[in-house]
Design a protein around this motif. Structure first.
Motif, PDB file in Angstrom:
ATOM      1  N   ALA A  58      47.140  43.742 -42.382  1.00 54.87           N
ATOM      2  CA  ALA A  58      47.781  42.487 -42.342  1.00 54.87           C
ATOM      3  C   ALA A  58      48.187  41.631 -41.208  1.00 54.87           C
ATOM      4  O   ALA A  58      47.954  40.534 -40.983  1.00 54.87           O
ATOM      5  CB  ALA A  58      49.011  42.200 -43.313  1.00 54.87           C
ATOM      6  N   ARG A  59      48.407  42.750 -40.210  1.00 59.53           N
ATOM      7  CA  ARG A  59      48.763  42.108 -38.659  1.00 59.53           C
ATOM      8  C   ARG A  59      47.506  41.580 -37.558  1.00 59.53           C
ATOM      9  O   ARG A  59      47.560  40.540 -37.249  1.00 59.53           O
ATOM     10  CB  ARG A  59      49.146  43.333 -37.954  1.00 59.53           C
ATOM     11  CG  ARG A  59      49.887  42.853 -36.495  1.00 59.53           C
ATOM     12  CD  ARG A  59      50.077  43.908 -35.114  1.00 59.53           C
ATOM     13  NE  ARG A  59      49.500  44.997 -35.632  1.00 59.53           N
ATOM     14  CZ  ARG A  59      48.703  44.817 -34.722  1.00 59.53           C
ATOM     15  NH1 ARG A  59      47.899  44.054 -34.253  1.00 59.53           N
ATOM     16  NH2 ARG A  59      48.014  45.872 -35.430  1.00 59.53           N
ATOM     17  N   ARG A  60      46.376  42.634 -38.001  1.00 63.87           N
ATOM     18  CA  ARG A  60      44.870  42.765 -37.234  1.00 63.87           C
ATOM     19  C   ARG A  60      44.825  40.995 -37.876  1.00 63.87           C
ATOM     20  O   ARG A  60      42.991  40.361 -37.471  1.00 63.87           O
ATOM     21  CB  ARG A  60      44.172  43.091 -37.538  1.00 63.87           C
ATOM     22  CG  ARG A  60      45.119  44.460 -36.109  1.00 63.87           C
ATOM     23  CD  ARG A  60      44.212  45.714 -36.624  1.00 63.87           C
ATOM     24  NE  ARG A  60      44.212  46.428 -37.873  1.00 63.87           N
ATOM     25  CZ  ARG A  60      43.603  47.068 -38.557  1.00 63.87           C
ATOM     26  NH1 ARG A  60      41.633  46.763 -37.766  1.00 63.87           N
ATOM     27  NH2 ARG A  60      42.811  47.679 -39.845  1.00 63.87           N
ATOM     28  N   VAL A  61      44.314  40.694 -39.503  1.00 71.15           N
ATOM     29  CA  VAL A  61      43.705  40.158 -39.722  1.00 71.15           C
ATOM     30  C   VAL A  61      43.654  38.306 -39.328  1.00 71.15           C
ATOM     31  O   VAL A  61      42.426  37.755 -38.699  1.00 71.15           O
ATOM     32  CB  VAL A  61      43.465  39.427 -41.474  1.00 71.15           C
ATOM     33  CG1 VAL A  61      43.293  37.853 -42.125  1.00 71.15           C
ATOM     34  CG2 VAL A  61      43.519  40.437 -42.327  1.00 71.15           C
ATOM     35  N   PRO A  62      44.766  37.564 -38.806  1.00 70.09           N
ATOM     36  CA  PRO A  62      44.621  36.055 -38.600  1.00 70.09           C
ATOM     37  C   PRO A  62      44.483  36.734 -36.754  1.00 70.09           C
ATOM     38  O   PRO A  62      43.791  35.647 -36.373  1.00 70.09           O
ATOM     39  CB  PRO A  62      46.573  35.941 -37.850  1.00 70.09           C
ATOM     40  CG  PRO A  62      47.099  37.156 -38.480  1.00 70.09           C
ATOM     41  CD  PRO A  62      46.348  38.536 -38.961  1.00 70.09           C
ATOM     42  N   THR A  63      44.224  37.741 -36.345  1.00 72.71           N
ATOM     43  CA  THR A  63      43.606  37.274 -34.964  1.00 72.71           C
ATOM     44  C   THR A  63      42.325  37.936 -35.232  1.00 72.71           C
ATOM     45  O   THR A  63      41.045  38.259 -33.940  1.00 72.71           O
ATOM     46  CB  THR A  63      43.982  39.093 -34.020  1.00 72.71           C
ATOM     47  OG1 THR A  63      44.065  40.352 -34.623  1.00 72.71           O
ATOM     48  CG2 THR A  63      45.323  38.114 -34.009  1.00 72.71           C
ATOM     49  N   ALA A  64      41.856  38.773 -36.115  1.00 73.99           N
ATOM     50  CA  ALA A  64      40.365  39.201 -36.669  1.00 73.99           C
ATOM     51  C   ALA A  64      39.943  40.766 -36.024  1.00 73.99           C
ATOM     52  O   ALA A  64      38.528  40.778 -35.834  1.00 73.99           O
ATOM     53  CB  ALA A  64      39.409  38.402 -36.290  1.00 73.99           C
ATOM     54  N   GLU A  65      41.129  41.018 -35.032  1.00 74.57           N
ATOM     55  CA  GLU A  65      41.266  42.305 -34.698  1.00 74.57           C
ATOM     56  C   GLU A  65      40.338  43.453 -35.487  1.00 74.57           C
ATOM     57  O   GLU A  65      41.047  44.101 -36.243  1.00 74.57           O
ATOM     58  CB  GLU A  65      42.349  42.912 -33.991  1.00 74.57           C
ATOM     59  CG  GLU A  65      42.503  43.943 -33.643  1.00 74.57           C
ATOM     60  CD  GLU A  65      43.877  44.452 -33.262  1.00 74.57           C
ATOM     61  OE1 GLU A  65      43.979  45.892 -32.740  1.00 74.57           O
ATOM     62  OE2 GLU A  65      45.185  43.535 -33.098  1.00 74.57           O
ATOM     63  N   ARG A  66      39.576  43.661 -35.252  1.00 71.87           N
ATOM     64  CA  ARG A  66      38.469  45.014 -35.212  1.00 71.87           C
ATOM     65  C   ARG A  66      37.912  44.686 -36.759  1.00 71.87           C
ATOM     66  O   ARG A  66      37.671  45.575 -37.548  1.00 71.87           O
ATOM     67  CB  ARG A  66      39.157  46.269 -35.476  1.00 71.87           C
ATOM     68  CG  ARG A  66      39.435  46.837 -33.979  1.00 71.87           C
ATOM     69  CD  ARG A  66      40.091  48.500 -34.056  1.00 71.87           C
ATOM     70  NE  ARG A  66      41.309  48.109 -34.812  1.00 71.87           N
ATOM     71  CZ  ARG A  66      41.907  49.760 -34.578  1.00 71.87           C
ATOM     72  NH1 ARG A  66      41.821  50.392 -34.708  1.00 71.87           N
ATOM     73  NH2 ARG A  66      43.175  49.396 -35.366  1.00 71.87           N
ATOM     74  N   ILE A  67      38.266  43.425 -37.339  1.00 69.82           N
ATOM     75  CA  ILE A  67      37.782  43.331 -39.020  1.00 69.82           C
ATOM     76  C   ILE A  67      37.001  41.647 -38.543  1.00 69.82           C
ATOM     77  O   ILE A  67      37.597  41.198 -38.589  1.00 69.82           O
ATOM     78  CB  ILE A  67      39.286  42.919 -39.789  1.00 69.82           C
ATOM     79  CG1 ILE A  67      39.693  43.839 -39.549  1.00 69.82           C
ATOM     80  CG2 ILE A  67      38.322  42.391 -40.821  1.00 69.82           C
ATOM     81  CD1 ILE A  67      40.985  43.568 -40.025  1.00 69.82           C
ATOM     82  N   PRO A  68      35.700  42.119 -38.046  1.00 71.71           N
ATOM     83  CA  PRO A  68      34.753  40.651 -38.134  1.00 71.71           C
ATOM     84  C   PRO A  68      35.078  39.892 -39.259  1.00 71.71           C
ATOM     85  O   PRO A  68      34.352  38.579 -39.017  1.00 71.71           O
ATOM     86  CB  PRO A  68      33.889  41.133 -37.545  1.00 71.71           C
ATOM     87  CG  PRO A  68      33.509  42.682 -37.761  1.00 71.71           C
ATOM     88  CD  PRO A  68      35.116  43.212 -38.596  1.00 71.71           C
TER      89      PRO A  68
END
Length: 114
Positions: free
Chosen positions: A42-52
């Protein structure tokens, strides 16, 4: 949550596509076996970090919800927030630049009151 929860892999491509088709609405992206994993994603979704799937950064938001089956991760497409900047609103005629504002105010001040 009690016992071991078997959870399938998340298909973020499908979740992102569904969220884009329903802007502003929450879409279930995955169910995780642990709060730590769900919270990290959930933390990585807004930054698209490692989730293209959630690119460009800033176009999605995420939240988690604890359930009996694990921890659900929901995503929501919010669109490109950078396109609603001040310069774009001036170009679209939605607002005015400082010079136009000053001219309008000077005209209003010179106009006698009735």
């Amino acid at each position: 949550m009690s016992g071991h929860v078997k959870v399938g892999r998340a298909d973020h491509q499908v979740a992102a596509r569904q969220a884009r088709e329903l802007p502003g609405q929450w879409v279930l992206a995955a169910t995780y076996g642990s709060l730590a994993s769900a919270a990290d994603t959930a933390r990585r979704v807004p930054t698209a970090e490692r989730i293209p799937a959630y690119r460009p950064a800033g176009t999605f938001t995420a939240r988690t919800e604890l359930t009996q089956d694990g921890v659900d991760l929901y995503v929501r497409y919010i669109g490109d927030q950078s396109s609603s900047g001040f310069r774009e609103s001036i170009a679209a005629g939605l607002t005015e630049d400082l010079d136009a504002f000053e001219r309008r105010m000077a005209t209003a001040i010179r106009r006698p009151e009735c």
